[in-house]
Enzyme design. Structure first.
Site, mmCIF file in Angstrom:
data_model
loop_
_atom_site.group_PDB
_atom_site.id
_atom_site.type_symbol
_atom_site.label_atom_id
_atom_site.label_comp_id
_atom_site.label_asym_id
_atom_site.label_seq_id
_atom_site.Cartn_x
_atom_site.Cartn_y
_atom_site.Cartn_z
ATOM 1 C CG HIS A 127 23.160 3.523 48.270
ATOM 2 N ND1 HIS A 127 23.187 3.251 49.612
ATOM 3 C CD2 HIS A 127 23.176 4.871 48.157
ATOM 4 C CE1 HIS A 127 23.232 4.397 50.291
ATOM 5 N NE2 HIS A 127 23.229 5.390 49.428
ATOM 6 C CG ASP A 162 31.333 7.382 55.321
ATOM 7 O OD1 ASP A 162 31.426 8.514 54.837
ATOM 8 O OD2 ASP A 162 30.240 6.857 55.609
ATOM 9 C CE LYS A 166 28.209 5.362 53.682
ATOM 10 N NZ LYS A 166 27.580 6.454 54.383
HETATM 11 N N1 URA Z 1 24.757 9.878 52.797
HETATM 12 C C1 URA Z 1 25.993 9.411 53.079
HETATM 13 O O1 URA Z 1 26.163 8.218 53.320
HETATM 14 N N2 URA Z 1 27.012 10.288 53.074
HETATM 15 C C2 URA Z 1 26.877 11.600 52.798
HETATM 16 O O2 URA Z 1 27.854 12.323 52.799
HETATM 17 C C3 URA Z 1 25.584 12.071 52.520
HETATM 18 C C4 URA Z 1 24.544 11.184 52.519
#
Ligand code: URA
Length: 434
Positions: free
Chosen positions: A82, A161, A187
């Protein structure tokens, strides 16, 4: 349990229990807790913070708010990667086939997202016919047979989220370390890989402008991953200037292809080798960094990394011929040089400004509804530390619209700071957090 009491507890500096955090996230996901109460909670967390245990519980509650992908149908260790994102970040395009060619399975979820260029999925759609809209069964079969598959992020993955991030975005509560770390890691955990390699960017084109903050975020996420039982490692890398020399969807695909042939820019190639060797070690295929890098260089030299990309593109409906004939990828009508106004060293190349040029040309999305022009973008000829003569080309703009090209040229000239000071080239790898 009442949300009112939880808000008050956090407001007064208290610690939320596992049960309280799960109550809050479950209730919010089901629509039983209203936005105004969750906004107040986010602001209380923003000011009072969360400790390690609370952050872990928040991450797990969000990860479990939807489907947890079951990758047990894929043999071997599955490694995910990621990036926190930046300008010219085409890493997944080159890195994943390199690692897969060395025998580590890549089962990846990618996104589109708003930004200077598209996300990985948009870039991959430069290959005519390519689609990430495959079923979970196809996804698992492709990973088993080819060693790599990329799927679009589904709305069933960590829905809490998605809701919370949208709320934080409009309530000035995004930039809290625990909230960012739990958002990203929820995630990743839901996506099911055994090991996770994170690329945390820092600099003017990154979310984390300061190195110190990037290291804190990296440490927080590594801790979360390990506490959740996943082998997690982070690289902190430079995003004070664009990565590689291209910005723009098809242009970045071409650069990734060149990198798979061994002709990539130094910084981008180094980042792929560093992340790749960590992925090979996490996947049990290499013992050391040196061994990992040697394996990756070998699959570049013998063409198997490029072939892996072609097989992956074909398996997901794309025109694999374009991998071997990148001149068939989308191309802009006009290529315009941007000339240096004076002699000197490139002291600075303001990264997010270069990203905005790509956006002006049509290469990114300003709203979810924007349609991306895959053909446009920027090819940098000069980067930080390079010497340039007056009238020499700093960069080429690829565009389809004269007015947009004019606006992008002006903006790009403003992004270059040229002076008499010989400037050191920054290394792309700033540190590794294990
Ligand atoms: N990217 C994300 O997925 N979440 C955040 O809180 C900030 C950047």
């Amino acid at each position: 349990m009442r949300m009112y009491d939880l808000i008050k507890k956090k407001r007064d500096g208290g610690k939320l229990s596992k049960e309280e955090i799960h109550f809050m996230i479950d209730g919010y996901t089901k629509g039983e807790i209203p936005d105004y109460q969750m906004s107040a909670m986010m602001m209380a967390i923003y000011f009072k913070g969360m400790d390690e245990e609370e952050t872990l519980q928040l991450t797990m509650a969000m990860a479990k708010s939807g489907d947890m992908l079951d990758l047990s149908g894929i043999s071997g260790i599955k490694v995910d990667k990621h990036s926190t994102g930046g300008v010219g970040d085409k890493t997944s395009l080159a890195l994943t086939p390199m690692v897969a060619a060395c025998g580590v399975k890549i089962a990846k979820m990618s996104g589109r997202g708003l930004g200077h260029t598209g996300g990985t999925i948009d870039k991959l759609e430069s290959f005519a016919g390519f689609s990430t809209g495959i079923s979970t069964e196809e996804f698992i079969r492709n990973v088993n047979e080819i060693g790599i598959a990329i799927m679009g992020q589904t709305s069933e993955l960590a829905p809490a989220d998605k809701l919370l991030y949208a709320l934080r975005d409009v309530t000035a509560t995004v930039d809290n370390m625990s909230l960012i770390a739990s958002s990203i890691m929820s995630k990743k955990l839901a996506a099911g890989a055994d090991a996770i390699v994170l690329d945390v960017k820092t600099g003017s084109g990154a979310f984390m402008k300061e190195k110190e903050d990037a290291f804190s975020l990296a440490q927080e996420m590594v801790k979360l991953g390990k506490n959740a039982g996943r082998n997690t490692i982070a690289v902190v890398s430079d995003m004070d200037q664009p990565l590689g020399n291209t910005i723009g969807n098809a242009l970045e695909v071409k650069e990734a292809i060149e990198t798979l042939k061994g002709n990539g820019p130094k910084d981008f190639t180094q980042l792929c080798l560093t992340l790749g060797s960590l992925m090979l070690m996490a996947g049990g295929k290499a013992q050391t960094n040196e061994e990992g890098e040697a394996m990756l260089n070998q699959v570049i030299a013998d063409g198997s990394a490029l072939d892996k990309l072609a097989r992956f593109i074909k398996a997901q409906g794309g025109d694999a011929g374009m991998v071997y004939q990148p001149e068939l990828l989308p191309k802009a009508d006009k290529i315009c040089p941007v000339l240096s106004p004076k002699d000197g060293y490139v002291e600075k190349l303001v990264c997010d400004e270069v990203g905005i040029c790509s956006l002006i040309l049509g290469g990114g999305r300003e709203t979810k509804e924007s349609v991306i022009d895959l053909s446009v973008g920027i090819v940098l000829e000069k980067k930080k530390g390079d010497y340039v003569k007056k009238g020499e080309t700093l960069a080429y703009l690829h565009g389809n619209d004269g007015a947009k090209l004019d606006a992008a040229r002006e903006r790009l000239l403003g992004a270059y700071q040229i002076g008499e000071e010989e400037t050191e080239k920054e290394p792309v790898i700033i540190g590794i957090v294990k």
